[in-house]
Enzyme design. Structure first.
Site: not given
Length: 454
Positions: A156, A364
């Site tokens: 992720h 991110d």
């Protein structure tokens, strides 16, 4: 049909008559309900010593297999190796890495513990889907115990370039471990390419073609699967909750002022210091925004026992006080800085009430806040997303106002552009981004990954 077994560091506690908090939790629960399956992992509790036999419960057709962690395992595996070694390096923040050998030993120990507890629960035709950076060695541990099932892994967070990755002592073992999966899923093509290059340089894996690796007489598939959101569910939630009392009071208090909103965990990867400094620069360089703009930054507390996070909180509190003290007036506080966690419905209502969503991580994997903000907007009068080009979401949402998160002048200019953007342009950008979000929604993410894993 084969059973799906989801494995994650933390397993959400199922509660009757209560909605689940996160979109990812809802998606994985939905996949388990549809396919039949089990969710395995840590229950969030600490024990006096290691416990290898998981507690089994069933809720709404899903079997949950959970176990606690010993305090030393939690300190070394979770706080230590996962969050002060892997997390900072994978987010390109080498200065925050704090490596100790006992952290690495704890990381290996807990992955072995998980494998010991999970192996007896598996049936031969189960499909195993392991999630995130806490559990990179788990496929190897399962293989060592004779497990031959199809095992997939989804990362992720970002995957770093090899010259960054090799700052981790023992990084070659991490790559070897990842090569024991059948399918590795990444958020972006950059992450996929970074892993394939690292696998080649670190352990000699051969890339026959993009997405296909060969290592130690095993084939490994890689793929790009950007995590999405449930577009219709979130749009309806935002439309309802913008009328909730808490959100309505905020809107009434704003009057004709514009709201800029940011919602993040309190983490150095989110670019929060640069974001607040950029807002200060907006007030300084664009004087017509003074008195007419309010910024709300929600920063829910995270990993507060790690010193870098406590230090960050102190700096942000000092900076928010400085901004309000310098630019505030009797009837106007420019910045509302909140270290709280709010219900998902309230957040969606706040997004819909905002003129600008400010999402500026310095690194991110994806950032679902960006996607949730776009989804929450009124199509007739949508707000504008100002987004870091270093977030994974920027690869899909190129109709946002894209900025470099290290450049506070560019962020301030992007905010001014977003606040001044005419409605027709806002509508065009929003329509195009919504089309992308529908194509890559949370259900498409799950279906594509599991289809490839089979």
């Amino acid at each position: 049909m084969s059973r799906l077994v989801v494995v994650s560091n933390r397993v959400p506690t199922p509660r009757s008559n209560q909605p689940q908090a996160g979109g990812l939790t809802v998606a994985l629960s939905g996949a388990l309900k549809r396919r039949g399956g089990m969710w395995f992992g840590w229950n969030g509790q600490l024990s006096q010593g290691p416990i290898s036999r998981p507690k089994l419960t069933t809720h709404e057709g899903i079997e949950y297999a959970t176990l606690p962690l010993a305090r030393t395992d939690y300190d070394d595996y979770y706080l230590g190796y996962s969050n002060t070694v892997i997390w900072p390096v994978f987010h390109f923040n080498l200065g925050a890495m704090d490596y100790h050998r006992h952290y690495a030993e704890g990381y290996a120990r807990v992955n072995a513990l998980f494998a010991d507890a999970l192996t007896p629960l598996l049936s031969p035709d189960d499909i195993v889907w392991i999630h995130d950076y806490h559990l990179m060695p788990l496929a190897r541990e399962l293989r060592d115990r004779g497990v031959t099932n199809r095992i997939g892994f989804f990362l992720h967070i970002p995957f770093p370039d090899y010259d960054v990755l090799r700052a981790i002592p023992g990084h070659r073992q991490l790559i070897e471990d990842l090569c024991r999966f059948d399918l590795l899923g990444f958020q972006t093509e950059n992450d996929q390419h970074a892993f394939e290059e690292s696998a080649n340089r670190a352990v000699g894996a051969l890339c026959r073609q993009p997405g296909q690796l060969r290592h130690r007489n095993r084939n490994l598939q890689t793929g790009v699967y950007p995590v999405g959101v449930d577009v219709d569910e979130l749009a309806q939630l935002a439309e309802r909750t913008v009328l909730a009392p808490r959100v309505r009071r905020l809107v009434q208090g704003l009057g004709d002022r514009d709201l800029i909103i940011g919602v993040d965990r309190l983490d150095y990867s989110k670019g929060l210091e640069q974001r607040l400094r950029a807002f200060e620069l907006l007030l300084k360089d664009y004087a017509h925004r003074r008195g007419q703009t309010v910024m709300m930054q929600i920063a829910s507390l995270s990993r507060s026992s790690i010193s870098e996070y406590a230090d960050l909180r102190a700096r942000l509190e000092g900076l928010s006080g400085h901004i309000n003290g310098t630019y505030g007036d009797i009837d106007w506080a420019p910045l509302h800085y909140l270290n709280k966690t709010f219900a998902r419905g309230s957040i969606m209502g706040l997004y819909r009430a905002a003129r600008v969503g400010l999402v500026t991580p310095i690194r991110d994997g994806m950032n679902l806040v960006a996607k949730e903000f776009v989804t929450s907007q009124d199509p007739e009068d949508p707000g504008v997303l100002v987004l870091s080009e270093l977030a994974g979401a920027a690869a899909e949402l190129d109709d946002a106002v894209l900025i470099n998160p290290y450049d506070i002048d560019a962020i301030a200019a992007g905010l001014n552009q977003a606040l001044a953007m005419p409605r027709p342009e806002r509508q065009r950008r929003h329509t195009r981004m919504m089309a992308v979000l529908r194509e890559n929604d949370i259900n498409a993410w799950e279906e594509r990954f599991l289809t490839d894993l089979r």
